[in-house]
Scaffold this active site. Structure first.
Site, PDB file in Angstrom:
ATOM      1  N   LYS A 107       0.811  -1.210   0.000  1.00  0.00           N
ATOM      2  CA  LYS A 107       0.000   0.000   0.000  1.00  0.00           C
ATOM      3  C   LYS A 107       0.849   1.267   0.000  1.00  0.00           C
ATOM      4  O   LYS A 107       0.340   2.355  -0.259  1.00  0.00           O
ATOM      5  CB  LYS A 107      -0.973  -0.024   1.164  1.00  0.00           C
ATOM      6  CG  LYS A 107      -2.045  -1.073   0.964  1.00  0.00           C
ATOM      7  CD  LYS A 107      -3.222  -0.893   1.887  1.00  0.00           C
ATOM      8  CE  LYS A 107      -4.318  -1.895   1.581  1.00  0.00           C
ATOM      9  NZ  LYS A 107      -3.933  -3.276   1.968  1.00  0.00           N
TER      10      LYS A 107
HETATM   11  C1  LIG Z   1      -4.662  -4.270   1.512  1.00  0.00           C
HETATM   12  C2  LIG Z   1      -3.937  -5.544   1.445  1.00  0.00           C
HETATM   13  C3  LIG Z   1      -4.346  -6.563   0.569  1.00  0.00           C
HETATM   14  C4  LIG Z   1      -5.597  -6.451  -0.273  1.00  0.00           C
HETATM   15  O1  LIG Z   1      -5.508  -5.451  -1.266  1.00  0.00           O
HETATM   16  P1  LIG Z   1      -6.836  -4.912  -1.950  1.00  0.00           P
HETATM   17  O2  LIG Z   1      -6.378  -3.874  -2.902  1.00  0.00           O
HETATM   18  O3  LIG Z   1      -7.698  -4.346  -0.850  1.00  0.00           O
HETATM   19  O4  LIG Z   1      -7.492  -6.063  -2.603  1.00  0.00           O
HETATM   20  C5  LIG Z   1      -3.586  -7.713   0.497  1.00  0.00           C
HETATM   21  N1  LIG Z   1      -2.481  -7.868   1.268  1.00  0.00           N
HETATM   22  C6  LIG Z   1      -2.065  -6.918   2.112  1.00  0.00           C
HETATM   23  C7  LIG Z   1      -0.856  -7.163   2.930  1.00  0.00           C
HETATM   24  C8  LIG Z   1      -2.764  -5.717   2.221  1.00  0.00           C
HETATM   25  O5  LIG Z   1      -2.335  -4.787   3.062  1.00  0.00           O
END
Ligand SMILES: *Cc1c(COP(=O)(O)O)cnc(C)c1O
Length: 433
Positions: A107
Site C-alpha cells: 500500500k
Molecule cells: C490491503 C492488502 C491486501 C488487499 O488489497 P486490496 O487492494 O484491498 O485487494 C492484500 N495484502 C495486504 C498485505 C494488504 O495490506
C-alpha cells in the site's frame, strides 16, 4: 484525462476533482474515461529506460493536463523511492515483492503517490483537507506515513479494535502530528460504513472538507500499475502466458492490474486470491454478488465482506459475468490452507511468505491443478512476513527477524482515541476537531 463515475450519473471531472472527492456524487467510483494502449515499441522501451522514467510515462496520460510534467516527475520520483524485487522460486513461479517501502506493505505505492498528488491539489485551499480512511490493517500505516507532515492535510484513521496485529497498529497510532487514529469498537466493515456515511452526510460536508484515502480513491490505483511494469521489466521474455495471482480484499490491487493490462502489459489472466472472505470467488462461480459481514482470518488485511472496488471490476468488464470470468479466476484459502502453504513454501524453496502472499501462492497452485495448459505464475507479495510474526511462528515454528523500521515503532506509545461504532459519535468528533 477526464474521469467518469461507474454509476454514470455524475458529470465528468478532472483528476483533481476525482482525487479530492474520492467518491463520485452519484455514489459511484471514478474511472479514467478512456485507457490508451501503449504501442509494442513503447512497451519494449519500458524494459530499458530507468524505472522512474517508465512510471512517469505510464501515469502521464492519466494526469495530463491537471499536473504539470515537472510536478508529476517530482511526485513519481519521491513516492516510488524503494525497489520492487522479483524472486523466482522456480521457472514457472515468481514472487513480486511489493513490501520494500517504509511500512513494509504494497500500500506504500498508492499511499505515497496519492499523498503527494493531494498535497499538490490542495495548495492554496483555505480550509484544511481531512482525509478519512478505514483500515483493516495496512492501509492505515501506509496512508499515515504517506501524509505525515504534508501541510494543509490532516488524516483520521478508523480501525477495528483488537482485530489487527500490534505491529500494524503501532505503525500508524504512534505518529502524532497531523495523524489521528480512532480505535473503533467494531469490525472493519463498521469502519468503512462510518466513513461512507460521513461522505454522504450533506450537513457535515458543508463544514468539513472531506476526502478518502481508501482504495476507492483513483489516485491510489494509478501508481499500482507501476509494479506490473516492474514485473514486465524483470521477468524473462517467455512464450507461456502469465497468470497474476493477487491477494485481494477490497480489490484495488486487482483493479489496478486490469488497468495495467489495458495499457498493454501482457497478462493472460488474474487470480482473485482471497481468504475465507470469498465474496468475489463465489460471484465468479455463481454470478451472485452477495456481500456479507467480514470474518477474522490470519490474512487480516483481506478481511473484507463487501469489496469496495467491485463496481470497478464490473465496469472494466462491461458488467458481464462472462467477461469477468474471462479476465479473472477466483479461489479462496482457509486459515489452515494458508498456514500449510507458508510451511510448504518455506520447506520447498526456503522462502518466507507472509499469510497474504501465501494465500496468493495457494490459489496459484489451485489454478494450476485445474488448468493443464502451460502458464507461468506471478504472485504479488503484498506484505513483509515480519508484519505477521505470530502467524509465521504458527506456520514454521519460529518468528522472522524484525526489520529495524518495525522494531523502532513497536517501542513507541500508542496514541489512538477510542470510538464507538455509532455514526453520531463519529460525526461529533469530526465537527469538534
Ligand atoms: C490491503 C492488502 C491486501 C488487499 O488489497 P486490496 O487492494 O484491498 O485487494 C492484500 N495484502 C495486504 C498485505 C494488504 O495490506
Amino acid at each position: 484525462m477526464r474521469y467518469r463515475s461507474t454509476s454514470r450519473r455524475a458529470p465528468l471531472t478532472s483528476l483533481r476533482g476525482a482525487v479530492l472527492r474520492g467518491l463520485a456524487p452519484d455514489g459511484g467510483l471514478y474511472m479514467p474515461a478512456e485507457i490508451a494502449r501503449h504501442s509494442p515499441e513503447e512497451l519494449e522501451k519500458f524494459r530499458k529506460l530507468p524505472f522512474t522514467e517508465v512510471c512517469f510515462r505510464v501515469v502521464k496520460p492519466f494526469a495530463t493536463p491537471d499536473v504539470p510534467e515537472e510536478v508529476l516527475w517530482q511526485i513519481v520520483s519521491e513516492a516510488i523511492n524503494f525497489p520492487v524485487r522479483l524472486v523466482s522460486l522456480s521457472p514457472g513461479l515468481h514472487i513480486l515483492e511489493l513490501f520494500h517501502g517504509p511500512t513494509l506493505a504494497f500500500k506504500d505505492f498508492g499511499a505515497r503517490f496519492m499523498a503527494r498528488l493531494m498535497g499538490y491539489f490542495v495548495r492554496g485551499e483555505s480550509r484544511p483537507l481531512t482525509v478519512l480512511v478505514a483500515t483493516s490493517g495496512d492501509t492505515g500505516s501506509a496512508v499515515a506515513h504517506g501524509f505525515l507532515g504534508v501541510p494543509g492535510i490532516r488524516v483520521v484513521i478508523l480501525y477495528p479494535s483488537k482485530r489487527i496485529s500490534e505491529a500494524q497498529e503501532k505503525q500508524f497510532t504512534t505518529l502524532g502530528e497531523n495523524i489521528t487514529a480512532l480505535e473503533v469498537a467494531g469490525t472493519f466493515d463498521d469502519c468503512q460504513r462510518l466513513v461512507k456515511q460521513a461522505f454522504s452526510d450533506a450537513e457535515l460536508n458543508k463544514t468539513a472538507f472531506l476526502t478518502s484515502a481508501n482504495s476507492i480513491n483513483v489516485g491510489r490505483l494509478l501508481p499500482q500499475m507501476f509494479y506490473h511494469v516492474a514485473a514486465y521489466r524483470q521477468l524473462p521474455v517467455a512464450s507461456v502466458p502469465l497468470i497474476v495471482s493477487v491477494p485481494s480484499g477490497n480489490f484495488g490491487n486487482l483493479t489496478a492490474g486490469i488497468f495495467a493490462k489495458r495499457i498493454g502489459l501482457p497478462v493472460a489472466r488474474f487470480i482473485a486470491s482471497t481468504n475465507s472472505n470469498d465474496v468475489v470467488p463465489q460471484y465468479l462461480r455463481s454470478g451472485q454478488f452477495a456481500p456479507r459481514p467480514a470474518k477474522a482470518t490470519y490474512s487480516n488485511a483481506m478481511d473484507v465482506g463487501n469489496p469496495n472496488n467491485f463496481p470497478r471490476l464490473l465496469d472494466l468488464c462491461r458488467g458481464r459475468l462472462e467477461y469477468v470470468q474471462k479476465e479473472i479466476w477466483g479461489r479462496a484459502a482457509t486459515d489452515e490452507e494458508t498456514l500449510c502453504e507458508m510451511k510448504k513454501v518455506h520447506e520447498r524453496f526456503g522462502y518466507l511468505a507472509d499469510p497474504h502472499t501465501a494465500v496468493g501462492v495457494f490459489c496459484w497452485e489451485a489454478y494450476k491443478l485445474e488448468h493443464a495448459e502451460p502458464a507461468q505464475g506471478l504472485v504479488l507479495a503484498t506484505a513483509h512476513p515480519a508484519k505477521f510474526a505470530d502467524v509465521v511462528r504458527k506456520a514454521i515454528g519460529s518468528a522472522p527477524p524484525l526489520p529495524e523500521r518495525l522494531a523502532g515503532c513497536l517501542k513507541r506509545e500508542k496514541l489512538s482515541l477510542p470510538m464507538s461504532r455509532d455514526y453520531e459519535d463519529f460525526k461529533q468528533f469530526l465537527l469538534a476537531h
